[in-house]
Design an enzyme around this catalytic site. Structure first.
Site, PDB file in Angstrom:
ATOM      1  N   LYS A 159       0.619   9.208  -7.948  1.00 29.94           N
ATOM      2  CA  LYS A 159      -0.754   9.227  -7.461  1.00 29.94           C
ATOM      3  C   LYS A 159      -1.250  10.631  -7.133  1.00 29.94           C
ATOM      4  CE  LYS A 159      -0.638   4.703  -5.041  1.00 29.94           C
ATOM      5  NZ  LYS A 159       0.703   4.229  -5.396  1.00 29.94           N
TER       6      LYS A 159
ATOM      7  N   GLU B  34       1.595  -2.434   6.586  1.00 35.41           N
ATOM      8  CA  GLU B  34       0.706  -1.273   6.696  1.00 35.41           C
ATOM      9  C   GLU B  34      -0.684  -1.760   7.103  1.00 35.41           C
ATOM     10  OE1 GLU B  34      -0.478   2.738   4.151  1.00 35.41           O
ATOM     11  OE2 GLU B  34       0.720   1.169   3.197  1.00 35.41           O
TER      12      GLU B  34
ATOM     13  N   HIS C 179       9.821   9.529   1.157  1.00 31.33           N
ATOM     14  CA  HIS C 179       8.777   8.558   0.803  1.00 31.33           C
ATOM     15  C   HIS C 179       7.545   9.318   0.334  1.00 31.33           C
ATOM     16  CE1 HIS C 179       6.605   4.545   1.710  1.00 31.33           C
ATOM     17  NE2 HIS C 179       5.665   5.367   1.246  1.00 31.33           N
TER      18      HIS C 179
END
Length: 443
Positions: free
Chosen positions: A89, A238, A84
């Protein structure tokens, strides 16, 4: 044999040799039934012939004619698997920092940077830099989530496909489409996205919090995955809001549809704030559905329960011990690296393991926990026997001066030796100055 002699041998090894007396986690050596020490390690001889593991024997069995590298109990791990990440980014922090460190600040900063700067050239250069970091640290496979929103899908997915081809002989790469549930329910967005993911052999996903129409979005995602034979990978809950319960909804949906693909979920922070009865019901569903869970402990500690001038109390790390006790596959990964969601990191899974052990108390005993960055994520990615010491597997290994897991996790291990196909590689990560021309002035 001292460190210099080991390095010299492995820089130009013979076609066949033996790594003698290495220590490895017993759970990662399925071919041998040996009694582990109190940390869960066994001492073995590892045979390398023509770039692959040709055999494993208990240490002490020395009847062989091959050149021998005596390692005196040094620790060895198989190729590391980062299940993951966010390579699109990565490394934008210098030009687009998250000035207050909050989750909302991260979302806003990332959106600004994506819309202004994520050209194909920009994404390709930062992605390649990230891959070189991971490779130098001993990683053999990576799954990255790609922001798949509006025009970015047509930019980032071809770049990913190009990098996957360029790195095919060094890293196994997979990509997940990351988009909000509202986009999943938008025909104009979702149709082209599914076509792109299916054509390029990717994974479908979404982030599930906050989402007003989550069940409708899940139904559409599952249906598309079933239609195209795709796996699913979600960013789940999250948040520290105990009302966030999309993990249970995902499991219920998978069970109701009898979904046959692999499902992975990341984060699951809200579990740490829910009542025990709610947790038990949710984890029972997750176990029945065969869902794997990846914890991102460094990113979660960075973002969760942050407020100016206040020390955080709740840390948001999901319930790895309780999951493992139910047979749920659990793992850990890098997640974000030097971007608005996490200001630090270097795609080093040894750092991830070290911090996960300390943060989530994955010790006393260490036992099977090293599989959270090796065999478990490899299985979640469908990579067969990767992340294990097995005969016939590539001799992709990391060798450490550490002789125990305690020693491994007590120092940064910057002097590790990384072997690819049985030969050591340069473990110098790339210089961040390479990206200076992409950074400009921080906003």
């Amino acid at each position: 044999m001292n460190a210099a002699m080991r390095a010299a041998f492995l820089a130009n090894p013979p076609d066949a040799y033996v790594l003698a007396g290495v220590r490895a986690p017993a759970a990662l050596v399925p071919e041998l039934s040996l009694s582990p020490d109190r940390e869960g390690l066994v001492q073995i001889n590892l045979f390398v012939v023509e770039n692959a593991i040709a055999g494993l024997t208990p240490h002490g069995e020395t009847n062989h004619p091959l050149p021998r590298l005596d390692l005196d109990g040094a620790l060895v791990l198989p190729g590391l698997v980062d299940v993951h990440t966010h390579l699109d980014k990565a490394f934008i922090w210098p030009r687009q920092p998250n000035l207050d460190g909050s989750f909302a600040g991260a979302l806003a900063a990332n959106t600004i940077d994506r819309e202004a700067r994520w050209s194909a050239v920009d994404v390709a250069r930062r992605m390649d830099f990230a891959l070189r970091c991971a490779y130098a640290h001993g990683t053999v496979a990576i799954r990255t989530h790609l922001d798949s929103i509006g025009p970015q899908t047509a930019i980032s997915w071809p770049v990913f496909a190009e990098k996957r081809a360029e790195w095919a002989d060094r890293l196994t790469l997979q990509a997940v489409a990351l988009a909000p549930v509202d986009n999943v329910l938008d025909d104009g967005e979702f149709g082209p996205l599914v076509e792109t993911v299916a054509r390029l052999g990717g994974v479908l996903g979404t982030f599930t919090w906050p989402a007003a129409n989550l069940q409708a979005g899940l139904d559409r995602l599952f249906a598309a995955a079933e239609r195209h034979g795709l796996d699913l990978d979600f960013h789940v809950d999250e948040t520290l809001d105990p009302a966030a319960d999309s993990l249970a909804l995902i499991a219920q949906t998978a069970l109701a549809r009898r979904f046959e693909g692999r499902i992975l979920v990341g984060h699951c922070c809200s579990l740490s704030r829910q009542e025990p009865a709610v947790v038990d019901r949710t984890l029972d569903l997750v176990a029945r559905a065969g869902i794997g869970v990846v914890s991102l402990p460094m990113c979660n500690l960075y973002l969760q329960d942050r407020a100016p001038g206040r020390t955080p109390r709740a840390r948001g790390v999901t319930l790895l011990h309780e999951m493992r006790a139910r047979g749920i596959p659990v793992m850990a990964a890098s997640d974000n690296v030097r971007d608005p969601f996490y200001a630090y990191g270097d795609l080093d899974l040894v750092e991830v393991l070290r911090e996960a052990v300390r943060i989530a108390h994955l010790d006393h005993p260490f036992a099977d926990w090293p599989d959270i960055v090796t065999a478990r994520p490899a299985a979640a990615m469908g990579l067969g026997g990767a992340g294990l010491f097995t005969t016939g597997a590539p001799a992709d290994l990391s060798l450490f001066r550490a002789r125990s897991l305690n020693e491994l996790l007590s120092r940064p291990q910057a002097d590790r030796l990384v072997l690819r196909a049985g030969r050591s590689i340069d473990t110098t990560p790339p210089d961040p100055a390479e990206l200076d021309d992409l950074m400009g002035e921080p906003r």
